[in-house]
Motif scaffolding. Structure first.
Motif, PDB file in Angstrom:
ATOM      1  N   SER A 146       0.820  -1.215   0.000  1.00  0.00           N
ATOM      2  CA  SER A 146       0.000   0.000   0.000  1.00  0.00           C
ATOM      3  C   SER A 146       0.852   1.263   0.000  1.00  0.00           C
ATOM      4  O   SER A 146       2.049   1.233   0.243  1.00  0.00           O
ATOM      5  N   ILE A 147       0.190   2.374  -0.277  1.00  0.00           N
ATOM      6  CA  ILE A 147       0.822   3.691  -0.240  1.00  0.00           C
ATOM      7  C   ILE A 147       0.586   4.257   1.167  1.00  0.00           C
ATOM      8  O   ILE A 147      -0.540   4.279   1.650  1.00  0.00           O
ATOM      9  N   ASN A 148       1.654   4.695   1.821  1.00  0.00           N
ATOM     10  CA  ASN A 148       1.492   5.300   3.149  1.00  0.00           C
ATOM     11  C   ASN A 148       2.563   6.367   3.326  1.00  0.00           C
ATOM     12  O   ASN A 148       3.311   6.658   2.398  1.00  0.00           O
ATOM     13  N   SER A 149       2.643   6.926   4.503  1.00  0.00           N
ATOM     14  CA  SER A 149       3.588   8.031   4.719  1.00  0.00           C
ATOM     15  C   SER A 149       5.043   7.590   4.578  1.00  0.00           C
ATOM     16  O   SER A 149       5.908   8.407   4.285  1.00  0.00           O
ATOM     17  N   ASN A 150       5.330   6.294   4.754  1.00  0.00           N
ATOM     18  CA  ASN A 150       6.693   5.787   4.539  1.00  0.00           C
ATOM     19  C   ASN A 150       7.004   5.604   3.062  1.00  0.00           C
ATOM     20  O   ASN A 150       8.148   5.604   2.657  1.00  0.00           O
ATOM     21  N   LYS A 151       5.952   5.365   2.264  1.00  0.00           N
ATOM     22  CA  LYS A 151       6.101   5.200   0.807  1.00  0.00           C
ATOM     23  C   LYS A 151       5.116   6.168   0.150  1.00  0.00           C
ATOM     24  O   LYS A 151       4.103   5.765  -0.394  1.00  0.00           O
ATOM     25  N   PRO A 152       5.377   7.464   0.214  1.00  0.00           N
ATOM     26  CA  PRO A 152       4.394   8.444  -0.256  1.00  0.00           C
ATOM     27  C   PRO A 152       4.243   8.476  -1.780  1.00  0.00           C
ATOM     28  O   PRO A 152       5.093   7.990  -2.518  1.00  0.00           O
ATOM     29  N   ASN A 153       3.144   9.062  -2.198  1.00  0.00           N
ATOM     30  CA  ASN A 153       2.835   9.242  -3.604  1.00  0.00           C
ATOM     31  C   ASN A 153       2.591  10.732  -3.798  1.00  0.00           C
ATOM     32  O   ASN A 153       1.730  11.307  -3.168  1.00  0.00           O
ATOM     33  N   SER A 154       3.342  11.347  -4.692  1.00  0.00           N
ATOM     34  CA  SER A 154       3.175  12.787  -4.897  1.00  0.00           C
ATOM     35  C   SER A 154       2.438  13.110  -6.196  1.00  0.00           C
ATOM     36  O   SER A 154       2.300  14.276  -6.551  1.00  0.00           O
ATOM     37  N   ALA A 155       1.948  12.087  -6.890  1.00  0.00           N
ATOM     38  CA  ALA A 155       1.217  12.317  -8.145  1.00  0.00           C
ATOM     39  C   ALA A 155      -0.118  13.002  -7.855  1.00  0.00           C
ATOM     40  O   ALA A 155      -0.673  12.881  -6.767  1.00  0.00           O
ATOM     41  N   LYS A 156      -0.624  13.721  -8.846  1.00  0.00           N
ATOM     42  CA  LYS A 156      -1.886  14.459  -8.674  1.00  0.00           C
ATOM     43  C   LYS A 156      -2.997  13.960  -9.596  1.00  0.00           C
ATOM     44  O   LYS A 156      -4.164  14.086  -9.282  1.00  0.00           O
ATOM     45  N   ALA A 157      -2.665  13.412 -10.752  1.00  0.00           N
ATOM     46  CA  ALA A 157      -3.668  12.985 -11.731  1.00  0.00           C
ATOM     47  C   ALA A 157      -4.306  11.668 -11.293  1.00  0.00           C
ATOM     48  O   ALA A 157      -3.630  10.652 -11.133  1.00  0.00           O
ATOM     49  N   GLU A 158      -5.627  11.682 -11.096  1.00  0.00           N
ATOM     50  CA  GLU A 158      -6.342  10.526 -10.549  1.00  0.00           C
ATOM     51  C   GLU A 158      -6.144   9.261 -11.378  1.00  0.00           C
ATOM     52  O   GLU A 158      -5.876   8.192 -10.829  1.00  0.00           O
ATOM     53  N   GLU A 159      -6.283   9.336 -12.692  1.00  0.00           N
ATOM     54  CA  GLU A 159      -6.135   8.139 -13.533  1.00  0.00           C
ATOM     55  C   GLU A 159      -4.710   7.583 -13.449  1.00  0.00           C
ATOM     56  O   GLU A 159      -4.513   6.369 -13.432  1.00  0.00           O
ATOM     57  N   TYR A 160      -3.732   8.465 -13.405  1.00  0.00           N
ATOM     58  CA  TYR A 160      -2.348   8.035 -13.272  1.00  0.00           C
ATOM     59  C   TYR A 160      -2.149   7.312 -11.934  1.00  0.00           C
ATOM     60  O   TYR A 160      -1.546   6.237 -11.876  1.00  0.00           O
ATOM     61  N   ILE A 161      -2.674   7.887 -10.861  1.00  0.00           N
ATOM     62  CA  ILE A 161      -2.553   7.274  -9.531  1.00  0.00           C
ATOM     63  C   ILE A 161      -3.196   5.891  -9.542  1.00  0.00           C
ATOM     64  O   ILE A 161      -2.608   4.913  -9.075  1.00  0.00           O
ATOM     65  N   LYS A 162      -4.403   5.797 -10.089  1.00  0.00           N
ATOM     66  CA  LYS A 162      -5.117   4.519 -10.094  1.00  0.00           C
ATOM     67  C   LYS A 162      -4.383   3.446 -10.880  1.00  0.00           C
ATOM     68  O   LYS A 162      -4.163   2.337 -10.381  1.00  0.00           O
ATOM     69  N   TYR A 163      -4.030   3.753 -12.126  1.00  0.00           N
ATOM     70  CA  TYR A 163      -3.570   2.708 -13.033  1.00  0.00           C
ATOM     71  C   TYR A 163      -2.059   2.572 -13.166  1.00  0.00           C
ATOM     72  O   TYR A 163      -1.575   1.539 -13.622  1.00  0.00           O
ATOM     73  N   GLN A 164      -1.303   3.579 -12.736  1.00  0.00           N
ATOM     74  CA  GLN A 164       0.152   3.493 -12.811  1.00  0.00           C
ATOM     75  C   GLN A 164       0.798   3.261 -11.438  1.00  0.00           C
ATOM     76  O   GLN A 164       1.920   2.770 -11.369  1.00  0.00           O
TER      77      GLN A 164
END
Length: 161
Positions: free
Chosen positions: A47-65
């Protein structure tokens, strides 16, 4: 001694599990993994959490990439349930995506939150929803259909002892 520690690590059951949660509940992830570890499970959390953050903003990119490839590597999607989880767009999407892949979907009530409302997609697709009990959680991750602290007209309840 070195050999007994090595054997202990090798004998642990390893599972790739994506823990779906809201970021405010990041602290509960370690507690959940520690709870499973007491029963010999080593959770590889994707999963994505504060130890492995995600800085992407585009929803489709976050979901599928970002999310989809991580979920695809797992056999189980575990949903960490707190009162705020119900309204999470991301948690509901992760559950629906995992269901399409045929993953085992297990809800686990955060300690002290048993009985709060669950996300709609968890209500629709859960294979199990269990309380804060390591035996029940292990059994659910292993495929047992257990529903604790949850009543739905579509689900027969089975308590874990």
């Amino acid at each position: 001694n070195y050999y007994s520690k090595k054997y202990e690590v090798c004998s642990m059951a390893k599972k790739n599990i994506f823990i779906s949660h809201i970021h405010e509940d990041d602290d509960g992830l370690k507690k959940t993994k520690d709870l499973m570890k007491t029963k010999g499970f080593e959770i590889r959390d994707f999963s994505i959490n504060s130890n492995k953050p995600n800085s992407a903003k585009a929803e489709e990119y976050i979901k599928y990439q970002i999310l989809a490839p991580r979920i695809k590597q797992c056999s189980t999607l575990m949903v960490y349930i707190t009162p705020q989880t119900k309204n999470s767009h991301w948690v509901n999407w992760e559950i629906e995506y995992a269901q399409k892949l045929g993953l085992t979907i297990v809800g686990v009530w955060a300690h002290g939150h048993q009985g709060c409302e669950v996300p709609e997609q968890l209500e629709n697709y859960a294979d199990a929803i269990v309380g804060w009990n390591s035996n029940c959680l292990v059994n659910a991750v292993n495929g047992e259909s257990i529903f604790e602290g949850y009543s739905s007209p579509n689900v027969a309840r089975h308590l874990c002892g």
